[in-house]
Scaffold this motif. Structure first.
Motif, mmCIF file in Angstrom:
data_model
loop_
_atom_site.group_PDB
_atom_site.id
_atom_site.type_symbol
_atom_site.label_atom_id
_atom_site.label_comp_id
_atom_site.label_asym_id
_atom_site.label_seq_id
_atom_site.Cartn_x
_atom_site.Cartn_y
_atom_site.Cartn_z
ATOM 1 N N ARG A 188 -6.079 -36.370 -35.276
ATOM 2 C CA ARG A 188 -4.656 -36.569 -35.025
ATOM 3 C C ARG A 188 -4.137 -37.738 -35.855
ATOM 4 O O ARG A 188 -4.773 -38.795 -35.898
ATOM 5 N N PHE B 38 2.435 -29.589 -36.984
ATOM 6 C CA PHE B 38 3.377 -30.666 -37.243
ATOM 7 C C PHE B 38 4.164 -31.038 -35.981
ATOM 8 O O PHE B 38 4.562 -30.170 -35.200
ATOM 9 N N GLY B 39 4.386 -32.351 -35.798
ATOM 10 C CA GLY B 39 5.314 -32.921 -34.830
ATOM 11 C C GLY B 39 5.503 -32.185 -33.532
ATOM 12 O O GLY B 39 4.616 -32.130 -32.673
ATOM 13 N N ARG C 113 -0.081 -23.081 -41.055
ATOM 14 C CA ARG C 113 0.857 -24.004 -40.405
ATOM 15 C C ARG C 113 1.198 -23.407 -39.044
ATOM 16 O O ARG C 113 2.039 -22.505 -38.924
ATOM 17 N N THR D 145 1.198 -35.539 -36.442
ATOM 18 C CA THR D 145 0.600 -34.363 -37.077
ATOM 19 C C THR D 145 -0.857 -34.231 -36.634
ATOM 20 O O THR D 145 -1.578 -35.219 -36.522
ATOM 21 N N THR D 146 -1.278 -32.996 -36.373
ATOM 22 C CA THR D 146 -2.657 -32.713 -35.976
ATOM 23 C C THR D 146 -3.287 -31.768 -36.989
ATOM 24 O O THR D 146 -2.661 -30.793 -37.405
ATOM 25 N N TRP D 147 -4.508 -32.085 -37.386
ATOM 26 C CA TRP D 147 -5.258 -31.227 -38.298
ATOM 27 C C TRP D 147 -6.524 -30.741 -37.598
ATOM 28 O O TRP D 147 -7.124 -31.453 -36.800
ATOM 29 N N VAL E 166 -2.843 -26.911 -39.720
ATOM 30 C CA VAL E 166 -2.055 -28.120 -39.486
ATOM 31 C C VAL E 166 -0.986 -27.813 -38.451
ATOM 32 O O VAL E 166 -0.392 -26.728 -38.448
ATOM 33 N N ALA F 137 2.986 -29.527 -32.562
ATOM 34 C CA ALA F 137 1.728 -30.099 -32.084
ATOM 35 C C ALA F 137 1.853 -30.517 -30.623
ATOM 36 O O ALA F 137 0.963 -30.240 -29.801
#
Length: 300
Positions: A61, A89-90, A131, A66-68, A87, A93
């Motif tokens: 994180r 995003f925002g 995404r 953003t979290t991957w 990924v 996530a």
């Protein structure tokens, strides 16, 4: 219904083929699974998004929300056969994690997950990336239930059902081998309950992992040590406190069931809270909670 296109896409291998496509006016070539795949063609093939299913690995994180993570496909030997970068995003996530938490599935490595999103190119690393914007929580629930049913079916097929219960619980146990985390609440609950009932038990702690990928290995190692002991205990107790469904699912293990079935002493399983259940209960004695297990010993 989730369409299981998914991580298999990341395992495509096109060897000795160079393919080039225009994406946003730039040439993009993505390297996946040891071969060259045109990311733009995959994005076009799944225009509008697609569902991807797999097992979470490499969760990390970022500070900006953003979290991957990677979604991987595991073969029969639990080795990664395909991998797809993801990924979140925002706001996406946060929403996905809130939905998973509410259903008892915290986002963590090892979770079986179904995510919806758009495939695209991560050009700087020559990779395909998803995404993600949505999650199907019911798919994760179904995966855990399916896994448990398979474990229970294997226990039944191998004749393990009730095998350990052939050893009666001791009327006056003097030595108990306790398999749990040395840092968990279950250890405190068991010892405190025994103390309150003034039970003079010799408790031998075996510090094991109570969730995650090392759970099975550490529990089997402890059971092997107990089986080989010159003076075995009167009883073996396997316990942990409550947790999410995914955290408790590691106890649904055919390998541990086999080990309990062949123990020369009775085993008492107490995993989770009142509402939780564990496949090992089909093989050994059981109690609903760690405290209930200790009370059962006290009443004997």
């Amino acid at each position: 219904e989730v369409v299981e296109t998914a991580v298999v896409v990341a395992g495509l291998v096109i060897r000795a083929l160079v393919a080039i496509a225009l994406v946003g006016g730039r040439l993009v070539v993505a390297l996946v699974g040891g071969g060259l795949v045109v990311a733009a063609l995959l994005a076009a093939a799944f225009a509008g998004g697609t569902w991807v299913v797999g097992t979470v690995q490499g969760l990390r994180r970022g500070r900006q929300g953003t979290t991957w993570l990677d979604l991987v496909d595991l073969d029969a030997a639990e080795q990664v056969s395909a991998r797809l970068r993801v990924v979140l995003f925002g706001a996406h996530a946060r929403t996905i994690e809130e939905q998973l938490d509410a259903a008892g599935f915290p986002l963590e490595d090892g979770l079986r997950l179904a995510l919806f999103g758009e495939l695209g190119a991560y050009a700087s690393r020559a990779e395909i990336q998803l995404r993600a914007t949505r999650v199907d929580v019911t798919w994760s629930q179904g995966e855990l239930e399916l896994r448990r049913r398979r474990v229970l079916a294997a226990i039944e097929a191998e004749g393990l059902t009730g095998r350990n219960r052939r050893h009666p619980l001791p009327l006056l146990p003097l030595r108990v081998a306790l398999l749990t985390s040395a840092n968990g609440d279950a250890l405190h609950d068991v010892l405190e309950t025994l103390r309150q009932h003034h039970i003079p038990l010799d408790v031998e702690l075996h510090d094991v992992r109570v969730q995650g990928r090392d759970l099975e290995t550490t529990v089997l190692r402890a059971l092997d040590a107990i089986r080989e002991a010159v003076a075995p205990p009167d009883l073996v107790m396997l316990t942990r406190g409550g947790g999410s469904q995914s955290e408790l699912s590691g106890w649904d293990s055919v390998a541990i069931a086999r080990a309990l079935a062949t123990l020369p002493v009775p085993a008492l399983v107490a995993i989770g809270h009142e509402r939780d259940s564990c496949a090992l209960e089909a093989v050994a004695w059981s109690a609903r909670t760690p405290t209930a297990a200790a009370q059962l010993l006290a009443s004997s």
